[in-house]
Design an enzyme around this catalytic site. Structure first.
Site, PDB file in Angstrom:
ATOM      1  N   ASP A 169      20.715  17.313 -15.746  1.00  0.00           N
ATOM      2  CA  ASP A 169      21.360  16.034 -16.068  1.00  0.00           C
ATOM      3  C   ASP A 169      22.861  16.314 -16.202  1.00  0.00           C
ATOM      4  OD1 ASP A 169      22.116  13.576 -17.023  1.00  0.00           O
ATOM      5  OD2 ASP A 169      21.039  13.730 -18.927  1.00  0.00           O
ATOM      6  N   ASP A 219      26.725  10.573 -12.442  1.00  0.00           N
ATOM      7  CA  ASP A 219      25.730  11.150 -13.340  1.00  0.00           C
ATOM      8  C   ASP A 219      24.488  11.369 -12.494  1.00  0.00           C
ATOM      9  OD1 ASP A 219      23.835  11.708 -15.270  1.00  0.00           O
ATOM     10  OD2 ASP A 219      24.536  10.175 -16.669  1.00  0.00           O
ATOM     11  N   HIS A 274      21.291  14.841 -26.088  1.00  0.00           N
ATOM     12  CA  HIS A 274      19.852  14.581 -26.151  1.00  0.00           C
ATOM     13  C   HIS A 274      19.144  15.826 -25.640  1.00  0.00           C
ATOM     14  CE1 HIS A 274      19.598  13.892 -21.756  1.00  0.00           C
ATOM     15  NE2 HIS A 274      20.675  13.138 -21.868  1.00  0.00           N
ATOM     16  N   HIS A 310      24.550   2.304 -17.127  1.00  0.00           N
ATOM     17  CA  HIS A 310      23.421   2.625 -16.249  1.00  0.00           C
ATOM     18  C   HIS A 310      23.582   2.001 -14.865  1.00  0.00           C
ATOM     19  CE1 HIS A 310      20.745   3.636 -19.953  1.00  0.00           C
ATOM     20  NE2 HIS A 310      21.533   4.632 -19.608  1.00  0.00           N
ATOM     21  N   GLU A 370      27.525  15.282 -23.636  1.00  0.00           N
ATOM     22  CA  GLU A 370      28.040  14.297 -22.688  1.00  0.00           C
ATOM     23  C   GLU A 370      28.931  13.218 -23.298  1.00  0.00           C
ATOM     24  OE1 GLU A 370      24.968  11.516 -21.283  1.00  0.00           O
ATOM     25  OE2 GLU A 370      23.471  12.816 -22.175  1.00  0.00           O
ATOM     26  N   GLU A 404      29.320  15.752 -18.535  1.00  0.00           N
ATOM     27  CA  GLU A 404      28.024  16.118 -19.115  1.00  0.00           C
ATOM     28  C   GLU A 404      27.543  17.465 -18.589  1.00  0.00           C
ATOM     29  OE1 GLU A 404      24.770  13.444 -18.046  1.00  0.00           O
ATOM     30  OE2 GLU A 404      23.618  14.160 -19.781  1.00  0.00           O
ATOM     31  N   TYR A 425      35.012   4.675 -22.063  1.00  0.00           N
ATOM     32  CA  TYR A 425      34.835   3.576 -21.114  1.00  0.00           C
ATOM     33  C   TYR A 425      35.719   2.415 -21.554  1.00  0.00           C
ATOM     34  CZ  TYR A 425      30.818   6.640 -20.906  1.00  0.00           C
ATOM     35  OH  TYR A 425      30.023   7.759 -20.858  1.00  0.00           O
ATOM     36  N   HIS A 481      27.802   5.541 -26.777  1.00  0.00           N
ATOM     37  CA  HIS A 481      26.517   6.267 -26.739  1.00  0.00           C
ATOM     38  C   HIS A 481      26.616   7.572 -27.508  1.00  0.00           C
ATOM     39  CE1 HIS A 481      27.987   9.091 -23.640  1.00  0.00           C
ATOM     40  NE2 HIS A 481      28.489   8.054 -22.995  1.00  0.00           N
ATOM     41  N   HIS A 523      15.302  12.661 -20.813  1.00  0.00           N
ATOM     42  CA  HIS A 523      15.473  12.474 -22.260  1.00  0.00           C
ATOM     43  C   HIS A 523      14.227  13.115 -22.849  1.00  0.00           C
ATOM     44  CE1 HIS A 523      18.172   8.819 -21.277  1.00  0.00           C
ATOM     45  NE2 HIS A 523      18.839   9.957 -21.234  1.00  0.00           N
ATOM     46  N   ARG A 574      32.950  10.278 -18.047  1.00  0.00           N
ATOM     47  CA  ARG A 574      31.971  11.048 -18.829  1.00  0.00           C
ATOM     48  C   ARG A 574      31.904  12.426 -18.217  1.00  0.00           C
ATOM     49  NH1 ARG A 574      28.192   7.763 -18.872  1.00  0.00           N
ATOM     50  NH2 ARG A 574      26.766   8.365 -17.201  1.00  0.00           N
ATOM     51  N   ASP A 590       0.822  -1.220   0.000  1.00  0.00           N
ATOM     52  CA  ASP A 590       0.000   0.000   0.000  1.00  0.00           C
ATOM     53  C   ASP A 590       0.857   1.273   0.000  1.00  0.00           C
ATOM     54  OD1 ASP A 590       0.967  -0.377   2.497  1.00  0.00           O
ATOM     55  OD2 ASP A 590      -0.907   0.054   3.548  1.00  0.00           O
TER      56      ASP A 590
HETATM   57  N1  GLY Z   1      21.454  10.478 -17.069  1.00  0.00           N
HETATM   58  C1  GLY Z   1      20.995   9.974 -18.285  1.00  0.00           C
HETATM   59  C2  GLY Z   1      21.749  10.508 -19.422  1.00  0.00           C
HETATM   60  O1  GLY Z   1      22.806  11.079 -19.235  1.00  0.00           O
HETATM   61  O2  GLY Z   1      21.321  10.477 -20.529  1.00  0.00           O
HETATM   62 MN    MN Z   2      23.325  12.005 -17.435  1.00  0.00          MN
HETATM   63 MN    MN Z   3      22.198  12.848 -20.400  1.00  0.00          MN
END
Ligand code: GLY
Ligand code: MN
Ligand code: MN
Length: 435
Positions: free
Chosen positions: A268, A257, A351, A240, A381, A405, A385, A347, A358, A403, A36
């Site tokens: 982000d 991140d 975005h 992730h 970003e 970003e 890796y 990647h 996103h 990374r 609940d």
């Molecule tokens: N944190 C998700 C991305 O960087 O796209």
């Molecule tokens: Mn991110």
């Molecule tokens: Mn991002």
């Protein structure tokens, strides 16, 4: 955000519709976490964008030129017993007085009222897939209007994808949205600074996450915009990674991140820094390469330039650097064409960012990447890796993930980096961590 802003947006949408059309926009359902206990409630972004209404169980209806009022909100009625346990509700009066609805009806009346409204509508603007029940019921209700054709009821002739229209609107942030995004990025940048200062070898990764959330909440951003990634050492190579349970080790980097939500607008941000506060020479080499790629990508953010240009610039710099450091073999043009860099950079570089991390909005116009325009916000970003078990590179590089970003607004003159307050130059990071 003031209610006049939401009204302006409803007006803009209705200007794209005609008299006799109807737009139907449900909000998000509540979500059970366990038994609940519910997840914190978050309204649907499209719904909130047009209404500013954050309660669950609501459906907005827009009918341009409709005599009885253009904006009707179905919502929960007031209920002293339920409000005692679960909090206040705007109710039907509040929907009109505080949220600017011309008319308000109890959400329980939806099934009775909506089919009747459809009978007199030409076109239905609705995002298919946005609401399980309405996805099922709308076609049934529309079919029922057909059955009444002998009594002169025509019913809708067309269903228009409302999401596509709203998403194009949402891609261009207005002044108040930009202000919310500045605040969101500023709060998250403070969160990143706090983590840099708090970081010590031996700490669990989640300790940094807690420092981040604490700082963001302190700045009025109580929700994360996504689950934070705090990856020490080779955990940074899991794109992730959100377990955040390992101990941070002396001599390793940590990739974080993490972003927050301020007034329903996301930030982000990713920063990567040495757990002990000082980059080793190997870490410096790779870090500076990613940073150079990020600078090069950000330099491509200006109105009129292709939205693909930042990615191309980042890939070119990273590929060149990987050849120089001996991690990949040239020639450069072949490496880029055959996408050999994807071994270490898998990647994309950017975005859209907005109410959703996103965010919505097309990236292509026809088969071409669309040009950047003022009011768009995007992340930049790039990363590298190098898997822990990557036998084809010298040992020193293995298990490093980096990374960087930032959140970048396209302006009339070029761009503004909304997340600039979070240090990212090597000497800046070391100085900040030592201070
Ligand atoms: N944190 C998700 C991305 O960087 O796209
Ligand atoms: Mn991110
Ligand atoms: Mn991002």
């Amino acid at each position: 955000m003031r209610m006049t802003e939401f009204k302006k947006r409803r007006r803009s949408l209705m200007r794209m519709m005609s008299k006799g059309d109807i737009a139907i926009l449900p909000t998000a359902p509540t979500m059970t976490r366990s038994r609940d206990v519910e997840h914190p409630y978050r309204p649907d972004s499209d719904f909130y964008y047009l209404t500013g209404f954050a309660e669950p169980e609501a459906v907005a209806v827009l009918r341009p030129g409709h005599e009885g009022g253009e904006y009707l909100l179905f919502c929960r009625e007031r209920d002293p017993e339920k409000e005692l346990w679960n909090g206040l509700r705007a109710g039907l009066e509040g929907a009109k007085k505080r949220y600017g609805a011309d008319e308000a009806l109890a959400i329980g009346k939806l099934h009775e009222a909506l089919p009747r409204m459809l009978e007199s509508s030409e076109r239905v603007y609705y995002a298919i897939g946005s609401h399980d029940e309405l996805d099922r019921r709308l076609p049934e209700w529309i079919a029922l209007t057909r059955a009444k054709s002998r009594s002169g009821i025509r019913g809708p002739r067309e269903i228009v994808a409302l999401d596509l229209i709203l998403h194009e609107m949402r891609l261009f942030k207005d002044k108040t949205e930009i202000e919310a995004m500045r605040q969101s990025a500023a709060a998250a940048a403070e969160g990143h600074k706090r983590m840099m200062r708090a970081c010590k070898p031996g700490m669990p990764e989640y300790r940094l996450e807690s420092e981040f959330l604490h700082e963001c909440a302190h700045h009025g951003a109580r929700q994360a915009s996504y689950s934070a990634i705090v990856g020490g050492g080779a955990n940074a190579c899991i794109l992730h990674y959100t377990e955040n349970r390992d101990l941070l080790r002396d001599g390793e980097l940590v990739l974080i991140d993490a972003g927050c939500e301020f007034d329903y607008y996301a930030s982000d941000i990713t920063r990567t820094f040495p757990v002990n506060g000082v980059f080793s020479s190997v870490q410096k080499e790779l870090y500076q390469l990613v940073l150079d790629a990020q600078h090069a990508a950000i330099a491509e953010v200006w109105p009129g330039n292709s939205c693909d240009a930042p990615h191309k610039a980042a890939v070119r710099l990273l590929a060149k650097g990987l050849i120089r450091l001996g991690l990949l073999k040239g020639p450069l043009s072949r490496l880029i064409k055959k996408e050999g860099y994807k071994r270490f950079y898998m990647h994309r570089t950017n975005h859209w960012l907005g109410m959703d991390v996103h965010d919505v909005g097309d990236y292509f116009q026809g088969d071409k990447p669309r040009p950047l325009q003022p009011g768009m916000v995007l992340t930049i970003e790039p990363g590298l890796y190098i898997p822990r078990d990557c036998k084809e590179v010298a040992k020193q590089w293995r298990g490093i993930g980096i990374r960087i970003e930032d959140d970048v607004l396209v302006t009339a003159e070029g761009h503004e980096i909304l997340s600039a307050a979070a240090p990212k130059e090597i000497d800046e990071i070391e100085a900040w961590m030592a201070s």
